[in-house]
Write an enzyme that holds these catalytic residues in place. Structure first.
Site, PDB file in Angstrom:
ATOM      1  N   TYR A 252       0.840  -1.194   0.000  1.00  0.00           N
ATOM      2  CA  TYR A 252       0.000   0.000   0.000  1.00  0.00           C
ATOM      3  C   TYR A 252       0.880   1.251   0.000  1.00  0.00           C
ATOM      4  O   TYR A 252       0.596   2.222  -0.690  1.00  0.00           O
ATOM      5  CB  TYR A 252      -0.941  -0.004   1.207  1.00  0.00           C
ATOM      6  CG  TYR A 252      -1.912  -1.159   1.187  1.00  0.00           C
ATOM      7  CD1 TYR A 252      -3.070  -1.111   0.421  1.00  0.00           C
ATOM      8  CD2 TYR A 252      -1.671  -2.314   1.935  1.00  0.00           C
ATOM      9  CE1 TYR A 252      -3.953  -2.181   0.386  1.00  0.00           C
ATOM     10  CE2 TYR A 252      -2.544  -3.385   1.907  1.00  0.00           C
ATOM     11  CZ  TYR A 252      -3.692  -3.309   1.134  1.00  0.00           C
ATOM     12  OH  TYR A 252      -4.551  -4.376   1.097  1.00  0.00           O
TER      13      TYR A 252
ATOM     14  N   ASN B 194     -12.390  -1.110  -5.164  1.00  0.00           N
ATOM     15  CA  ASN B 194     -12.192  -1.416  -6.580  1.00  0.00           C
ATOM     16  C   ASN B 194     -13.377  -2.247  -7.087  1.00  0.00           C
ATOM     17  O   ASN B 194     -13.591  -3.359  -6.621  1.00  0.00           O
ATOM     18  CB  ASN B 194     -10.878  -2.189  -6.741  1.00  0.00           C
ATOM     19  CG  ASN B 194     -10.679  -2.753  -8.127  1.00  0.00           C
ATOM     20  OD1 ASN B 194     -11.315  -2.334  -9.090  1.00  0.00           O
ATOM     21  ND2 ASN B 194      -9.793  -3.725  -8.222  1.00  0.00           N
TER      22      ASN B 194
ATOM     23  N   CYS C 108      -6.285  -5.677  -7.551  1.00  0.00           N
ATOM     24  CA  CYS C 108      -6.153  -5.254  -6.161  1.00  0.00           C
ATOM     25  C   CYS C 108      -5.644  -6.389  -5.270  1.00  0.00           C
ATOM     26  O   CYS C 108      -5.109  -6.134  -4.188  1.00  0.00           O
ATOM     27  CB  CYS C 108      -7.468  -4.686  -5.639  1.00  0.00           C
ATOM     28  SG  CYS C 108      -8.905  -5.729  -5.913  1.00  0.00           S
TER      29      CYS C 108
ATOM     30  N   GLU D  41      -1.256 -17.095  -9.941  1.00  0.00           N
ATOM     31  CA  GLU D  41      -0.222 -16.370 -10.664  1.00  0.00           C
ATOM     32  C   GLU D  41       1.163 -16.937 -10.380  1.00  0.00           C
ATOM     33  O   GLU D  41       1.985 -17.070 -11.288  1.00  0.00           O
ATOM     34  CB  GLU D  41      -0.293 -14.878 -10.319  1.00  0.00           C
ATOM     35  CG  GLU D  41      -1.572 -14.252 -10.822  1.00  0.00           C
ATOM     36  CD  GLU D  41      -1.692 -12.772 -10.534  1.00  0.00           C
ATOM     37  OE1 GLU D  41      -0.687 -12.140 -10.154  1.00  0.00           O
ATOM     38  OE2 GLU D  41      -2.808 -12.245 -10.705  1.00  0.00           O
TER      39      GLU D  41
END
Length: 159
Positions: free
Chosen positions: A95, A119, A127, A154
């Site tokens: 952040y 979001n 996010c 990922e």
């Protein structure tokens, strides 16, 4: 208009308006907060493209989305969401790092966190790639289990 798809993080509702994706929602769905929802349309070309790209993402075959996006939010929220798009597949940022990219101090980390939590197009605007300063998985509007699943997808695709 909207459609729904199954995913590794549960059912997703994808909403489009004016030729752009305006929301991706995790189940259980909340009433649309001032956003047009319209009728379900599983045959709409844009919604079909979004489902195809999300499916490819979940199958670890897509690393960058190519969809028109129109998230609704304040100027600051828009700027934060734009920065999120710069956090690459399989990468994370804190952040505080996002605050610095916006020319703000670490004191703006909480404001970045709030914008991140609002979001309206998670996954596509990533996010889930934003973590706490100490490297921990901190809050996620879809729940920490979903955040962990998305980051795991990922990481697995990279190795």
């Amino acid at each position: 208009m909207w459609t729904e798809m199954e995913s590794p993080v549960g059912p997703l509702r994808i909403v489009a308006h004016g030729g752009a994706i305006t929301a991706i929602e995790f189940s259980p769905y909340r009433p649309p907060a001032g956003r047009p929802l319209g009728e379900r349309n599983d045959a709409d070309p844009l919604l079909m493209r979004a489902v195809q790209q999300l499916t490819a993402y979940f199958n670890r075959d897509l690393k960058e989305f190519d969809l028109p996006l129109a998230p609704q939010g304040s100027d600051f929220q828009q700027r934060v969401w734009e920065q999120l798009l710069g956090v690459g597949y399989g990468e994370t940022a804190t952040y505080g790092e996002i605050a610095h990219r916006l020319g703000k101090s670490n004191a703006a980390s909480r404001a970045v966190g709030l914008a991140n939590s609002l979001n309206p197009i998670p996954i596509v605007i990533p996010c889930h790639r934003i973590i706490g300063a100490n490297g921990t998985l901190t809050g996620y509007a879809g729940g920490l289990e979903r955040k962990q699943t998305l980051l795991g997808i990922e990481q697995e695709a990279l190795f």
